[in-house]
Motif scaffolding. Structure first.
Motif, PDB file in Angstrom:
ATOM      1  N   GLY A  33      35.086  35.391  46.210  1.00 39.85           N
ATOM      2  CA  GLY A  33      36.241  34.763  45.591  1.00 39.85           C
ATOM      3  C   GLY A  33      37.071  35.660  44.692  1.00 39.85           C
ATOM      4  O   GLY A  33      37.904  35.174  43.925  1.00 39.85           O
ATOM      5  N   PHE A  34      36.867  36.985  44.769  1.00 38.75           N
ATOM      6  CA  PHE A  34      37.691  37.897  43.974  1.00 38.75           C
ATOM      7  C   PHE A  34      39.086  38.010  44.586  1.00 38.75           C
ATOM      8  O   PHE A  34      39.278  37.774  45.786  1.00 38.75           O
ATOM      9  CB  PHE A  34      37.057  39.290  43.916  1.00 38.75           C
ATOM     10  CG  PHE A  34      35.894  39.386  42.971  1.00 38.75           C
ATOM     11  CD1 PHE A  34      36.065  39.871  41.682  1.00 38.75           C
ATOM     12  CD2 PHE A  34      34.621  38.982  43.357  1.00 38.75           C
ATOM     13  CE1 PHE A  34      35.001  39.961  40.799  1.00 38.75           C
ATOM     14  CE2 PHE A  34      33.549  39.055  42.485  1.00 38.75           C
ATOM     15  CZ  PHE A  34      33.740  39.552  41.199  1.00 38.75           C
ATOM     16  N   TYR A 157      49.794  40.520  40.326  1.00 36.62           N
ATOM     17  CA  TYR A 157      48.906  40.648  39.168  1.00 36.62           C
ATOM     18  C   TYR A 157      49.606  41.335  38.005  1.00 36.62           C
ATOM     19  O   TYR A 157      50.277  42.347  38.178  1.00 36.62           O
ATOM     20  CB  TYR A 157      47.659  41.449  39.532  1.00 36.62           C
ATOM     21  CG  TYR A 157      46.743  41.686  38.347  1.00 36.62           C
ATOM     22  CD1 TYR A 157      45.959  40.663  37.838  1.00 36.62           C
ATOM     23  CD2 TYR A 157      46.675  42.936  37.730  1.00 36.62           C
ATOM     24  CE1 TYR A 157      45.130  40.859  36.754  1.00 36.62           C
ATOM     25  CE2 TYR A 157      45.844  43.150  36.647  1.00 36.62           C
ATOM     26  CZ  TYR A 157      45.067  42.107  36.167  1.00 36.62           C
ATOM     27  OH  TYR A 157      44.250  42.317  35.088  1.00 36.62           O
ATOM     28  N   SER A 158      49.418  40.786  36.813  1.00 35.67           N
ATOM     29  CA  SER A 158      49.909  41.404  35.588  1.00 35.67           C
ATOM     30  C   SER A 158      48.951  41.082  34.459  1.00 35.67           C
ATOM     31  O   SER A 158      48.763  39.899  34.137  1.00 35.67           O
ATOM     32  CB  SER A 158      51.313  40.885  35.227  1.00 35.67           C
ATOM     33  OG  SER A 158      51.645  41.278  33.908  1.00 35.67           O
ATOM     34  N   PRO A 159      48.325  42.094  33.852  1.00 30.65           N
ATOM     35  CA  PRO A 159      47.413  41.808  32.742  1.00 30.65           C
ATOM     36  C   PRO A 159      48.119  41.215  31.534  1.00 30.65           C
ATOM     37  O   PRO A 159      47.485  40.569  30.700  1.00 30.65           O
ATOM     38  CB  PRO A 159      46.830  43.194  32.409  1.00 30.65           C
ATOM     39  CG  PRO A 159      47.797  44.177  32.955  1.00 30.65           C
ATOM     40  CD  PRO A 159      48.419  43.529  34.151  1.00 30.65           C
ATOM     41  N   GLU A 160      49.445  41.404  31.447  1.00 23.22           N
ATOM     42  CA  GLU A 160      50.191  40.859  30.312  1.00 23.22           C
ATOM     43  C   GLU A 160      50.356  39.340  30.425  1.00 23.22           C
ATOM     44  O   GLU A 160      50.381  38.633  29.423  1.00 23.22           O
ATOM     45  CB  GLU A 160      51.578  41.512  30.227  1.00 23.22           C
ATOM     46  CG  GLU A 160      51.535  42.997  29.889  1.00 23.22           C
ATOM     47  CD  GLU A 160      52.930  43.601  29.926  1.00 23.22           C
ATOM     48  OE1 GLU A 160      53.656  43.325  30.901  1.00 23.22           O
ATOM     49  OE2 GLU A 160      53.276  44.333  28.993  1.00 23.22           O
ATOM     50  N   ARG A 165      42.776  37.100  32.452  1.00 17.97           N
ATOM     51  CA  ARG A 165      41.634  36.190  32.414  1.00 17.97           C
ATOM     52  C   ARG A 165      41.662  35.148  33.534  1.00 17.97           C
ATOM     53  O   ARG A 165      40.729  35.018  34.297  1.00 17.97           O
ATOM     54  CB  ARG A 165      41.589  35.452  31.061  1.00 17.97           C
ATOM     55  CG  ARG A 165      41.486  36.375  29.860  1.00 17.97           C
ATOM     56  CD  ARG A 165      40.098  36.980  29.748  1.00 17.97           C
ATOM     57  NE  ARG A 165      39.898  37.582  28.449  1.00 17.97           N
ATOM     58  CZ  ARG A 165      39.782  38.875  28.235  1.00 17.97           C
ATOM     59  NH1 ARG A 165      39.867  39.717  29.235  1.00 17.97           N
ATOM     60  NH2 ARG A 165      39.568  39.348  27.024  1.00 17.97           N
ATOM     61  N   ALA A 166      42.726  34.373  33.593  1.00 17.33           N
ATOM     62  CA  ALA A 166      42.737  33.213  34.478  1.00 17.33           C
ATOM     63  C   ALA A 166      43.530  33.452  35.751  1.00 17.33           C
ATOM     64  O   ALA A 166      43.727  32.537  36.528  1.00 17.33           O
ATOM     65  CB  ALA A 166      43.314  32.015  33.725  1.00 17.33           C
ATOM     66  N   TRP A 167      43.960  34.686  35.975  1.00 14.11           N
ATOM     67  CA  TRP A 167      44.782  34.967  37.138  1.00 14.11           C
ATOM     68  C   TRP A 167      44.035  34.654  38.434  1.00 14.11           C
ATOM     69  O   TRP A 167      44.615  34.121  39.384  1.00 14.11           O
ATOM     70  CB  TRP A 167      45.208  36.443  37.100  1.00 14.11           C
ATOM     71  CG  TRP A 167      45.959  36.893  38.310  1.00 14.11           C
ATOM     72  CD1 TRP A 167      47.254  36.629  38.626  1.00 14.11           C
ATOM     73  CD2 TRP A 167      45.444  37.686  39.381  1.00 14.11           C
ATOM     74  NE1 TRP A 167      47.583  37.216  39.820  1.00 14.11           N
ATOM     75  CE2 TRP A 167      46.487  37.877  40.310  1.00 14.11           C
ATOM     76  CE3 TRP A 167      44.210  38.270  39.639  1.00 14.11           C
ATOM     77  CZ2 TRP A 167      46.322  38.614  41.466  1.00 14.11           C
ATOM     78  CZ3 TRP A 167      44.034  38.997  40.795  1.00 14.11           C
ATOM     79  CH2 TRP A 167      45.093  39.165  41.700  1.00 14.11           C
ATOM     80  N   ALA A 168      42.751  34.967  38.470  1.00 14.36           N
ATOM     81  CA  ALA A 168      41.958  34.678  39.664  1.00 14.36           C
ATOM     82  C   ALA A 168      40.706  33.912  39.266  1.00 14.36           C
ATOM     83  O   ALA A 168      39.735  34.498  38.803  1.00 14.36           O
ATOM     84  CB  ALA A 168      41.575  35.983  40.370  1.00 14.36           C
ATOM     85  N   LEU A 173      33.341  32.436  38.859  1.00 12.35           N
ATOM     86  CA  LEU A 173      32.640  33.504  38.140  1.00 12.35           C
ATOM     87  C   LEU A 173      33.492  33.895  36.942  1.00 12.35           C
ATOM     88  O   LEU A 173      34.685  34.153  37.073  1.00 12.35           O
ATOM     89  CB  LEU A 173      32.404  34.710  39.045  1.00 12.35           C
ATOM     90  CG  LEU A 173      31.554  34.442  40.300  1.00 12.35           C
ATOM     91  CD1 LEU A 173      31.420  35.713  41.128  1.00 12.35           C
ATOM     92  CD2 LEU A 173      30.182  33.898  39.924  1.00 12.35           C
ATOM     93  N   ALA A 174      32.873  33.946  35.757  1.00  9.32           N
ATOM     94  CA  ALA A 174      33.655  34.076  34.529  1.00  9.32           C
ATOM     95  C   ALA A 174      33.586  35.452  33.893  1.00  9.32           C
ATOM     96  O   ALA A 174      34.594  35.990  33.431  1.00  9.32           O
ATOM     97  CB  ALA A 174      33.185  33.031  33.511  1.00  9.32           C
TER      98      ALA A 174
END
Length: 372
Positions: A33-34, A157-160, A165-168, A173-174
């Motif tokens: 699920g990544f 994808y953007s870490p900003e 955290r909740a993008w995927a 899996l946390a």
């Protein structure tokens, strides 16, 4: 109060050197699920390696393949098969982390390095741990890109946007709960001392061959953790037994000490394991008799026992609470790397009450492989 000479924010990422990163990325996407967050390869100007950055919750896996047979990544994959090559820790100062650890006896692998692009500056360094495993220190406080210079974002994808955290959400899996290293007989205490002396870790728990044994095999384990308790590295070594332990089997096929399994936390193990199983991920099973008197052994729990029995999820309780856990079969052709899925309800333990049932299950698999 003692000075924390190596403050660690979190596990930044885990990098696996693999034979075919494209296929590995597909496996971790469809099986676990990544989602692919970033990419580096020929199309981005990288002529040496190809890397896929896979994200789920706070977990970041980097899958890297060499583009030629003489590259160190290729040699690593040839010797070990697919395996964890780099454990990257997020730190406030990668240069200080390097100097503090090497001054205390760690062997330097990558001197403090600075790389930059239009998204900012990324600083890192690395030391050597057991086998061919590197511990990397990453300071991304001055970097806002998808992963690192030379990587391009994928799938929006953007870490900003959400701090990565909740993008995927994937299968739920946390985060990485802990990572277990296997070392050769007689080496466990040396590596315990390494983490204590060079990184300031302390010993959380010690399991001896009386705690972790079956009729045929045994092992010993010590759990090392950083000052925050967020980063936990159990270290296993084989113990003398009638037959070959799972630790020795790993060492026989990995050819050196290395990371045996990655434990990922979830907030709903029933949902996560159901989805993983539907995706084709195979898990170890314990006999159904394990569940017959489960409540009398572990007390009242929130989850329906019949559902745990159906999935093969194990339960253990200590003085602080309980945990639920399950282990995949090896995810490579070699009996080396596997994953643990764990849900904690107060317990900070590692499932001591499940060791015997779990190890007997592993031995049944070893016997099928002709390696017991």
């Amino acid at each position: 109060m003692t000075h924390d000479f190596l403050p660690i924010k979190a596990i930044d990422h885990i990098e696996l050197y693999v034979g075919n990163a494209k296929q590995a990325a597909h496996f971790y996407r469809t099986g676990f699920g990544f989602a692919q967050a970033a990419y580096s390869g020929l199309e981005t100007g990288n002529r040496q390696t190809t890397s896929y950055v896979m994200v789920q919750g706070k977990i970041r896996l980097v899958l890297t393949t060499a583009l030629g047979p003489d590259h160190p990544v290729a040699r690593h994959a040839h010797l070990h098969g697919d395996g964890v090559a780099v454990i990257a820790l997020s730190v406030p100062d990668a240069e200080s982390a390097y100097h503090e650890t090497t001054a205390r006896g760690a062997s330097g692998a990558i001197a403090p390095t600075t790389i930059e692009d239009e998204c900012g500056v990324l600083r890192y360094s690395a030391i050597r741990a057991y086998g061919d495993t590197l511990i990397k220190f990453v300071d991304r406080s001055g970097y806002r890109g998808a992963f690192a210079p030379g990587f391009q974002p994928r799938n929006g994808y953007s870490p900003e946007a959400d701090n990565g955290r909740a993008w995927a959400k994937g299968v739920g899996l946390a985060a990485i709960d802990h990572m277990v290293g296997n070392v050769e007989l007689g080496a466990m205490n040396r590596w315990v001392e390494f983490f204590a002396m060079t990184m300031g870790f302390s010993q959380l728990i010690h399991f001896d061959d009386q705690d972790i044994s079956t009729e045929y095999s045994a092992l010993m384990s010590k759990v090392m953790q950083d000052g925050t308790g967020k980063v936990k590295f159990p270290i296993n070594e084989p113990a003398e037994g009638k037959k070959k332990s799972q630790i020795q089997e790993y060492l026989d096929y990995y050819y050196t000490p290395g990371v045996q399994h990655i434990a990922c936390s979830t907030g709903d193990i029933v949902s996560t394991v159901t989805q993983l199983r539907d995706n084709g991920i195979e898990f170890l099973r314990v006999p159904t008799t394990y569940y017959e008197d489960l409540e009398s052994r572990v007390g009242k729990i929130n989850e329906p026992i019949d559902k745990l029995a159906e999935l093969g999820v194990l339960v253990d309780r200590d003085e602080e609470g309980y945990l639920l856990q399950i282990f995949t079969k090896p995810v490579e052709e070699r009996p080396t790397v596997f994953f643990e899925i764990i849900e904690r309800h107060g317990s900070r333990g590692f499932g001591k009450g499940n060791f015997k049932a779990l190890f007997e299950s592993i031995e049944r698999e070893q016997e099928l492989r002709g390696n017991l």
